[in-house]
Motif scaffolding. Structure first.
Motif, PDB file in Angstrom:
ATOM      1  N   ASN A  87      34.825  27.510 -27.341  1.00 51.59           N
ATOM      2  CA  ASN A  87      35.267  27.396 -25.950  1.00 51.59           C
ATOM      3  C   ASN A  87      34.484  26.313 -25.225  1.00 51.59           C
ATOM      4  O   ASN A  87      35.031  25.585 -24.407  1.00 51.59           O
ATOM      5  CB  ASN A  87      35.090  28.737 -25.236  1.00 51.59           C
ATOM      6  N   LEU A  88      33.189  26.210 -25.569  1.00 47.60           N
ATOM      7  CA  LEU A  88      32.367  25.163 -24.956  1.00 47.60           C
ATOM      8  C   LEU A  88      32.927  23.786 -25.303  1.00 47.60           C
ATOM      9  O   LEU A  88      33.051  22.912 -24.451  1.00 47.60           O
ATOM     10  CB  LEU A  88      30.913  25.289 -25.424  1.00 47.60           C
ATOM     11  N   LEU A  89      33.317  23.613 -26.592  1.00 54.81           N
ATOM     12  CA  LEU A  89      33.886  22.326 -27.004  1.00 54.81           C
ATOM     13  C   LEU A  89      35.154  22.024 -26.218  1.00 54.81           C
ATOM     14  O   LEU A  89      35.346  20.907 -25.741  1.00 54.81           O
ATOM     15  CB  LEU A  89      34.202  22.353 -28.498  1.00 54.81           C
ATOM     16  N   ASN A  90      36.028  23.027 -26.071  1.00 53.20           N
ATOM     17  CA  ASN A  90      37.257  22.808 -25.306  1.00 53.20           C
ATOM     18  C   ASN A  90      36.940  22.427 -23.869  1.00 53.20           C
ATOM     19  O   ASN A  90      37.549  21.519 -23.314  1.00 53.20           O
ATOM     20  CB  ASN A  90      38.133  24.063 -25.335  1.00 53.20           C
ATOM     21  N   THR A  95      36.703  18.649 -19.398  1.00 56.70           N
ATOM     22  CA  THR A  95      35.956  18.104 -18.264  1.00 56.70           C
ATOM     23  C   THR A  95      35.698  16.608 -18.453  1.00 56.70           C
ATOM     24  O   THR A  95      35.861  15.831 -17.526  1.00 56.70           O
ATOM     25  CB  THR A  95      34.603  18.804 -18.065  1.00 56.70           C
ATOM     26  N   PHE A  96      35.335  16.198 -19.697  1.00 59.34           N
ATOM     27  CA  PHE A  96      35.084  14.779 -19.931  1.00 59.34           C
ATOM     28  C   PHE A  96      36.340  13.966 -19.617  1.00 59.34           C
ATOM     29  O   PHE A  96      36.284  12.956 -18.903  1.00 59.34           O
ATOM     30  CB  PHE A  96      34.648  14.541 -21.387  1.00 59.34           C
ATOM     31  N   LEU A 182      43.931  18.527 -24.513  1.00 65.50           N
ATOM     32  CA  LEU A 182      44.168  17.159 -24.064  1.00 65.50           C
ATOM     33  C   LEU A 182      45.282  17.092 -23.032  1.00 65.50           C
ATOM     34  O   LEU A 182      45.243  16.281 -22.105  1.00 65.50           O
ATOM     35  CB  LEU A 182      44.522  16.270 -25.265  1.00 65.50           C
ATOM     36  N   ALA A 183      46.306  17.938 -23.195  1.00 70.28           N
ATOM     37  CA  ALA A 183      47.428  17.907 -22.255  1.00 70.28           C
ATOM     38  C   ALA A 183      47.023  18.497 -20.911  1.00 70.28           C
ATOM     39  O   ALA A 183      47.509  18.068 -19.860  1.00 70.28           O
ATOM     40  CB  ALA A 183      48.606  18.665 -22.838  1.00 70.28           C
ATOM     41  N   VAL A 184      46.119  19.483 -20.946  1.00 69.45           N
ATOM     42  CA  VAL A 184      45.678  20.107 -19.706  1.00 69.45           C
ATOM     43  C   VAL A 184      44.938  19.098 -18.830  1.00 69.45           C
ATOM     44  O   VAL A 184      44.965  19.186 -17.608  1.00 69.45           O
ATOM     45  CB  VAL A 184      44.794  21.334 -20.026  1.00 69.45           C
ATOM     46  N   ILE A 185      44.281  18.125 -19.485  1.00 67.98           N
ATOM     47  CA  ILE A 185      43.554  17.104 -18.722  1.00 67.98           C
ATOM     48  C   ILE A 185      44.461  16.478 -17.677  1.00 67.98           C
ATOM     49  O   ILE A 185      44.086  16.319 -16.518  1.00 67.98           O
ATOM     50  CB  ILE A 185      43.018  16.014 -19.679  1.00 67.98           C
ATOM     51  N   SER A 245      34.772  16.135  -9.483  1.00 73.90           N
ATOM     52  CA  SER A 245      35.813  16.246 -10.507  1.00 73.90           C
ATOM     53  C   SER A 245      35.349  17.184 -11.610  1.00 73.90           C
ATOM     54  O   SER A 245      36.119  18.013 -12.107  1.00 73.90           O
ATOM     55  CB  SER A 245      36.118  14.885 -11.127  1.00 73.90           C
ATOM     56  N   PHE A 246      34.083  17.025 -11.995  1.00 74.93           N
ATOM     57  CA  PHE A 246      33.524  17.891 -13.030  1.00 74.93           C
ATOM     58  C   PHE A 246      33.635  19.353 -12.619  1.00 74.93           C
ATOM     59  O   PHE A 246      34.079  20.198 -13.392  1.00 74.93           O
ATOM     60  CB  PHE A 246      32.058  17.521 -13.267  1.00 74.93           C
ATOM     61  N   LEU A 247      33.235  19.652 -11.363  1.00 78.72           N
ATOM     62  CA  LEU A 247      33.267  21.038 -10.898  1.00 78.72           C
ATOM     63  C   LEU A 247      34.686  21.582 -10.941  1.00 78.72           C
ATOM     64  O   LEU A 247      34.926  22.711 -11.370  1.00 78.72           O
ATOM     65  CB  LEU A 247      32.728  21.132  -9.471  1.00 78.72           C
ATOM     66  N   LEU A 248      35.664  20.783 -10.497  1.00 81.33           N
ATOM     67  CA  LEU A 248      37.045  21.258 -10.492  1.00 81.33           C
ATOM     68  C   LEU A 248      37.501  21.619 -11.905  1.00 81.33           C
ATOM     69  O   LEU A 248      38.066  22.676 -12.142  1.00 81.33           O
ATOM     70  CB  LEU A 248      37.969  20.191  -9.914  1.00 81.33           C
ATOM     71  N   ALA A 249      37.232  20.714 -12.867  1.00 79.41           N
ATOM     72  CA  ALA A 249      37.710  20.944 -14.227  1.00 79.41           C
ATOM     73  C   ALA A 249      36.946  22.091 -14.880  1.00 79.41           C
ATOM     74  O   ALA A 249      37.527  22.943 -15.548  1.00 79.41           O
ATOM     75  CB  ALA A 249      37.553  19.670 -15.048  1.00 79.41           C
ATOM     76  N   TYR A 250      35.643  22.124 -14.661  1.00 74.61           N
ATOM     77  CA  TYR A 250      34.789  23.107 -15.327  1.00 74.61           C
ATOM     78  C   TYR A 250      35.045  24.516 -14.798  1.00 74.61           C
ATOM     79  O   TYR A 250      35.039  25.482 -15.540  1.00 74.61           O
ATOM     80  CB  TYR A 250      33.336  22.713 -15.076  1.00 74.61           C
TER      81      TYR A 250
END
Lengths: 320, 342
Positions: A87-90, A95-96, A182-185, A245-250
């Protein structure tokens, strides 16, 4: 400071008590759960707060340091037994991707919007503000069926000779986007874009326009001026926008829970899987350990970037 | 910057917002009027069982899902008009409830949509003044502290804001779990055992408190930054005119902060209307749901694996109408100001 503006002692005391109270309320829930995650269930769920703090039963069964019981069994269970690192990898992939794409697209638009006074620019900003207000569930409702059936409706792109050769380099047939980090990005970038544009625009407005005018007089193209002269002084703003942006995705739950399956879950929605199983006491504490694991990077983030976060919060405000 | 350069710079962003925000919105709108169902066909099947002196055969009609060339069940999409909206809004049930002798308010609240709407609006309107008030109090208080203390105070205050919302809610829930520390504290204070998660209103109070805890730091930081720019001259002039401490706050400091109070209120209206993570974190769906959760729930596969996409689209559209109603007054004002400036 003027002596007459100084606070009387009574008021000073009231304010002191209030601030101490707020600090306690702000820090307590997170600190307490962090402490619980290092105790065996008998201690962590005890009604006596001293048991949670000192962990006497943890000391007996698992050992500890300086007479305080500490156990890492729940972290071991979460990360090793339950493969939480997947899950961490996902989360890392999502986030990246969100941060990189948001920033590259957002800086260009933010810069242009800060340097133009046209009506079009104004309406673009208003549109962005409206999109910023949009509940995420509304967007995701459009994405869920599209992602589930993507193999069917994307297939023409693979069959059409003009684009087919390109797409077939990646996969032989059109993919199902559901369950692909990748699609969720893309979805999260879209949600994040309006906010990024607004924030970056107000940062660019603080950089004097004389700077890019001078660069253009010296023979730079508009993009050259942006890239060689403005961007080097813009890094603090970019870092701040990147943090948000990081906070939103994470931190996202809604989008990732609906568009990813159990194999491709990011960390935050994955935590509910610890809660939903009929919870034995140790599984409750495993959920707490997972929650602390998710929060720890955020803690480090605030420590490292407190100044940038404060700048970001006040930036939009000052410009209004 | 000329128009053409401007176009090139904003193009990626505009294309992105068109393709990934505007287009999905149109798609959801269209989708809310259409239902997709599996196509069924009726076939005659003759089944025979061996019997005495020959077979016993009977022909019966069976309905089965029609399969396409690839062997997948075929689906067809048809226009259903406002049917999905009727399922979400249930006008008949509302009329029946409001008619004399009907169930009244309680019966209306039995419909998920109204239950969600009631909670979402209460949540938005109650947390708004609380967030602004608490944020302002913390900012004023921290502003009187020694400079060396302010950095650490801001650091601690930022934690509730930065933490993942679902996890923040969970961390508060865990304080009440089983014989958790706060359950024990409540029993010690009131003398009776109160289970915070057994009834709706206690969960609702917790959700409101959680959101104030989560967002007040944002208001605090914004107000605190603005307090640094309050004109000391104006404060001293007010002092010379004999203004009391409260009057200086009321007539000098608050007017200075006013644009920021509007800003925080606007952001908070948008965010609080989207309330969702609290429902997940506190597992309150049996007692309290929000509009976003309603859509989320319809999109989640049920036990048969079906997602109610059409109904979710209708509920999403209705949710969006709510945002527009909330924001139109503010946007109109911005537009008038912009026109006044030009």
């Amino acid at each position: 400071m003027n002596a007459a503006l100084r606070l009387p002692a009574g008021l000073r005391l009231v304010i002191g008590v209030f601030v101490i109270g707020w600090v306690a309320v702000a820090a307590f829930p997170l600190l307490w759960t962090a402490v619980m995650s290092f105790r065996v269930p008998a201690d962590a769920l005890s009604a006596n707060p001293l048991d949670v703090l000192l962990g006497p039963r943890t000391l007996e069964t698992a050992g500890g340091v300086f007479g305080i019981g500490v156990t890492f069994e729940h972290y071991w269970a979460v990360w090793v037994t339950q493969h939480f690192y997947r899950n961490l990898l996902n989360s890392a992939v999502v986030t990246f991707g969100v941060v990189t794409i948001s920033l590259s697209v957002g800086t260009l638009a933010g810069y242009a919007l800060a340097r133009t006074r046209s009506v079009l620019a104004f309406w673009l900003l208003v549109a962005a503000l409206v999109f910023r207000a949009l509940p995420h569930s509304v967007l995701v409702t459009g994405y869920v069926p599209a992602f589930l059936n993507s193999a069917a409706w994307l297939q023409p792109l693979w069959d059409w000779p003009l684009t087919g050769w390109l797409f077939q380099l990646f996969s032989a047939r059109a993919p199902t986007l559901y369950g692909q980090p990748l699609a969720v990005i893309v979805v999260l970038v879209a949600i994040n874009q309006p906010f990024t544009i607004w924030m970056l625009r107000s940062f660019f407005e603080n950089i004097p326009a004389e700077l890019d005018e001078a660069a253009q007089v010296d023979g730079c193209t508009p993009f050259g001026a942006f890239w060689r002269v403005i961007m080097p002084v813009m890094w603090p703003g970019v870092i701040t926008a990147g943090l948000f942006s990081f906070l939103l995705a994470y931190n996202d739950y809604l989008v990732t829970a609906l568009l990813l399956d159990s194999q491709s879950m990011t960390m935050v929605p994955a935590i509910t899987q610890f809660l939903n199983r009929d919870s034995r006491a140790s599984e409750q504490i495993e959920a707490i350990a997972a929650a602390v694991s998710i929060t720890a990077p955020l803690f480090v983030l605030v420590m490292a970037f407190q100044k940038q976060i404060v700048a970001g919060l006040t930036q939009g405000a000052v410009k209004g | 910057m000329n128009g053409r350069t401007f176009g090139w710079f904003v193009a990626p962003s505009v294309v992105m917002m068109l393709v990934f925000i505007a287009f999905p919105l149109v798609f959801v709108f269209v989708q809310s009027f259409h239902a997709t169902q599996s196509v069924f066909e009726t076939v005659k099947v003759e089944s025979c069982t061996p019997g005495f002196l020959g077979q016993v055969c009977k022909t019966e009609e069976r309905t089965r899902p029609k399969l396409d060339a690839a062997g997948r069940p075929m689906t067809e999409t048809s226009f259903i008009g406002l049917a999905a909206y009727r399922t979400v809004l249930q006008p008949d049930a509302v009329w029946a409830a409001l008619a004399p002798g009907g169930g009244g308010w309680d019966a209306v609240m039995a419909v998920d949509f109204y239950r969600a709407l009631r909670f979402t609006l209460t949540f938005t309107l109650v947390t708004l003044p609380a967030v602004i008030g608490l944020g302002l109090l913390i900012a004023l208080a921290v502003n009187t502290m020694a400079r060396s203390l302010r950095g650490p105070l801001i650091f601690v205050s930022l934690m509730p804001f930065i933490v993942t919302p679902v996890i923040g809610a969970l961390s508060i829930r865990w304080l009440f779990m089983g014989d958790g520390i706060l359950t024990a504290a409540l029993r010690w204070m009131t003398g009776s055992h109160i289970s915070m998660f057994a009834q709706g209103w206690t969960i609702e109070v917790l959700m409101l408190v959680y959101r104030v805890w989560h967002v007040a730091p944002f208001a605090f930081v914004v107000f605190y930054a603005a307090l640094q720019t309050v004109s000391q001259d104006a404060l001293e002039a007010a002092l010379i005119d004999g203004a009391s401490r409260f009057e200086r706050l009321r007539y000098v400091v608050i007017p200075h902060l006013k644009p920021l109070i509007v800003f925080v209120a606007l952001i908070h209206l948008m965010d609080a209307y989207r309330v969702f993570d609290e429902v997940v974190g506190f597992s309150s769906e049996a007692h309290r749901i929000s509009l976003q959760f309603l859509t989320f729930n319809l999109l989640t596969p049920d036990q048969a694996g079906n997602r109610a996409v059409t109904r979710a689209s209708a509920s999403a559209m209705l949710t969006m109408v709510g945002v527009i109603v909330l924001l139109v007054p503010i946007l109109l004002r911005t537009w008038r100001e912009q026109r006044g400036r030009a």
